[in-house]
Design an enzyme around this catalytic site. Structure first.
Site, PDB file in Angstrom:
ATOM      1  CG  ASN A  15      -2.245  -0.836   0.851  1.00  0.00           C
ATOM      2  OD1 ASN A  15      -3.071  -0.760   0.284  1.00  0.00           O
ATOM      3  ND2 ASN A  15      -2.021  -2.032   1.446  1.00  0.00           N
ATOM      4  CG  MET A  90      -0.397  -6.498  11.794  1.00  0.00           C
ATOM      5  SD  MET A  90      -2.237  -6.067  11.318  1.00  0.00           S
ATOM      6  CE  MET A  90      -2.166  -6.756   9.784  1.00  0.00           C
ATOM      7  CB  ILE A  92      -4.335  -1.892  19.340  1.00  0.00           C
ATOM      8  CG1 ILE A  92      -4.843  -3.044  18.809  1.00  0.00           C
ATOM      9  CG2 ILE A  92      -5.511  -0.782  19.852  1.00  0.00           C
ATOM     10  CD1 ILE A  92      -5.629  -3.837  19.641  1.00  0.00           C
ATOM     11  CG  LEU A  93      -2.356   3.621  16.823  1.00  0.00           C
ATOM     12  CD1 LEU A  93      -2.803   4.759  15.705  1.00  0.00           C
ATOM     13  CD2 LEU A  93      -0.684   3.687  16.597  1.00  0.00           C
ATOM     14  CG  ASN A 107      -6.342   0.870   9.509  1.00  0.00           C
ATOM     15  OD1 ASN A 107      -5.142   0.536   9.340  1.00  0.00           O
ATOM     16  ND2 ASN A 107      -7.427   0.095  10.106  1.00  0.00           N
ATOM     17  CG  HIS A 109     -10.252  -3.799   8.450  1.00  0.00           C
ATOM     18  ND1 HIS A 109      -9.398  -4.664   9.131  1.00  0.00           N
ATOM     19  CD2 HIS A 109     -11.420  -4.734   8.202  1.00  0.00           C
ATOM     20  CE1 HIS A 109     -10.075  -5.533   9.458  1.00  0.00           C
ATOM     21  NE2 HIS A 109     -11.144  -5.728   9.175  1.00  0.00           N
ATOM     22  CG  ASP A 145     -10.048  -3.247  12.358  1.00  0.00           C
ATOM     23  OD1 ASP A 145      -9.161  -2.424  12.071  1.00  0.00           O
ATOM     24  OD2 ASP A 145      -9.999  -4.362  12.496  1.00  0.00           O
ATOM     25  CD  GLN A 171      -3.140  -8.136   0.685  1.00  0.00           C
ATOM     26  OE1 GLN A 171      -2.270  -8.857  -0.337  1.00  0.00           O
ATOM     27  NE2 GLN A 171      -2.838  -7.946   1.613  1.00  0.00           N
ATOM     28  CD  GLU A 174      -6.184  -3.571   1.411  1.00  0.00           C
ATOM     29  OE1 GLU A 174      -6.740  -3.630   2.499  1.00  0.00           O
ATOM     30  OE2 GLU A 174      -4.988  -4.090   1.427  1.00  0.00           O
TER      31      GLU A 174
HETATM   32  C1  GAR Z   1      -3.411  -4.801   3.894  1.00  0.00           C
HETATM   33  O1  GAR Z   1      -4.113  -5.731   3.189  1.00  0.00           O
HETATM   34  C2  GAR Z   1      -4.282  -4.142   4.976  1.00  0.00           C
HETATM   35  O2  GAR Z   1      -5.522  -4.143   4.694  1.00  0.00           O
HETATM   36  C3  GAR Z   1      -3.870  -5.124   6.071  1.00  0.00           C
HETATM   37  O3  GAR Z   1      -2.584  -5.500   5.928  1.00  0.00           O
HETATM   38  C4  GAR Z   1      -2.179  -5.385   4.738  1.00  0.00           C
HETATM   39  C5  GAR Z   1      -0.985  -4.744   4.615  1.00  0.00           C
HETATM   40  O4  GAR Z   1      -0.269  -4.894   3.323  1.00  0.00           O
HETATM   41  N1  GAR Z   1      -4.573  -4.449   7.314  1.00  0.00           N
HETATM   42  C6  GAR Z   1      -5.026  -4.997   8.332  1.00  0.00           C
HETATM   43  O5  GAR Z   1      -5.340  -6.258   8.394  1.00  0.00           O
HETATM   44  C7  GAR Z   1      -5.345  -4.074   9.449  1.00  0.00           C
HETATM   45  N2  GAR Z   1      -6.481  -4.392  10.265  1.00  0.00           N
HETATM   46  P1  GAR Z   1       0.920  -4.044   2.855  1.00  0.00           P
HETATM   47  O6  GAR Z   1       1.902  -4.172   3.962  1.00  0.00           O
HETATM   48  O7  GAR Z   1       1.336  -4.672   1.667  1.00  0.00           O
HETATM   49  O8  GAR Z   1       0.392  -2.721   2.705  1.00  0.00           O
END
Ligand code: GAR
Length: 204
Positions: A15, A90, A92-93, A107, A109, A145, A171, A174
């Site tokens: 991302n 990963m 929690i703030l 964020n 999700h 979330d 993804q 995303e």
């Molecule tokens: C992403 O798919 C994001 O949605 C997920 O981690 C991945 C990070 O991918 N986040 C969560 O699950 C948070 N609850 P990346 O490091 O390749 O961007």
């Protein structure tokens, strides 16, 4: 005005790559100032290097959560960061962090919130048998979330989907959704009103 962004990631950093590509192409009206991670081998550090953005690993081991968050905030402030973007972070703030950047932490999700909060949203969607899932970009509040939703993009679940095939489809969604949501948030001069995001300037 170009807001300054700080990215925090625990993972591969894909991302982050698409956010940086969007920034460099002029699509995204923001400037990524720093990338922070809690994992020494996070792909996000390599991607930050590729793009010439300062990247820093901050070791969370043995530190109380708020102490760690104070360290994160100190680095974000030193880099002049106005908006925080979490990409697969990963942890929690703590309320300390959320208060410091109230309504300016985004964020992503991998589900259509409020469905499938927490870990393994892909597995949760498959187990539940939904026909559609997707991705959500939202404001971070004190709950996991949970904060107001900026943008969602639906993704179909196909009959023969495995965990891996569904994850890959979400993804891919995303990588388009996050730059778009950040752009909407910045250009639309978004304000948080209760559970909703209100755009001062027409953002879509
Ligand atoms: C992403 O798919 C994001 O949605 C997920 O981690 C991945 C990070 O991918 N986040 C969560 O699950 C948070 N609850 P990346 O490091 O390749 O961007």
């Amino acid at each position: 005005m170009t807001p300054t962004l700080g990215i925090i990631s625990s993972g591969r950093g894909e991302n982050l790559r698409y956010i940086l590509l969007a920034e460099r192409s002029g699509y995204l009206p923001g400037l990524v100032k720093i990338v922070l991670t809690d994992q020494p081998d996070a792909g996000a550090l390599r991607i930050a290097r590729e793009f010439g953005v300062p990247g820093l690993y901050l070791d969370p081991r043995g530190k109380p959560r708020e102490e760690y968050d104070r360290e994160l905030v100190a680095h974000l402030e030193a880099a002049g960061v106005e908006m925080v973007v979490l990409t697969g972070f990963m942890r929690i703030l703590t309320p300390f962090f959320v208060r410091r950047y109230r309504d300016r932490i985004l964020n992503i999700h991998p589900a259509l919130l409020p469905s499938f909060r927490g870990m393994d949203a892909f597995g949760q969607a498959l187990d539940h048998g939904v026909l559609w899932t997707g991705t959500t970009v939202h404001i971070v509040d004190e709950d996991v979330d949970h904060g107001p939703i900026i943008y969602q993009r639906p993704v179909p679940v196909k009959e023969n989907d495995t965990h891996e095939s569904l994850k890959a489809r979400i993804q891919r969604a995303e990588y388009k959704a996050y730059p778009k949501a950040i752009k909407m948030f910045i250009e639309g001069k978004a304000k948080v009103v209760g559970r909703k995001i209100v755009f001062e300037k027409g953002a879509e």
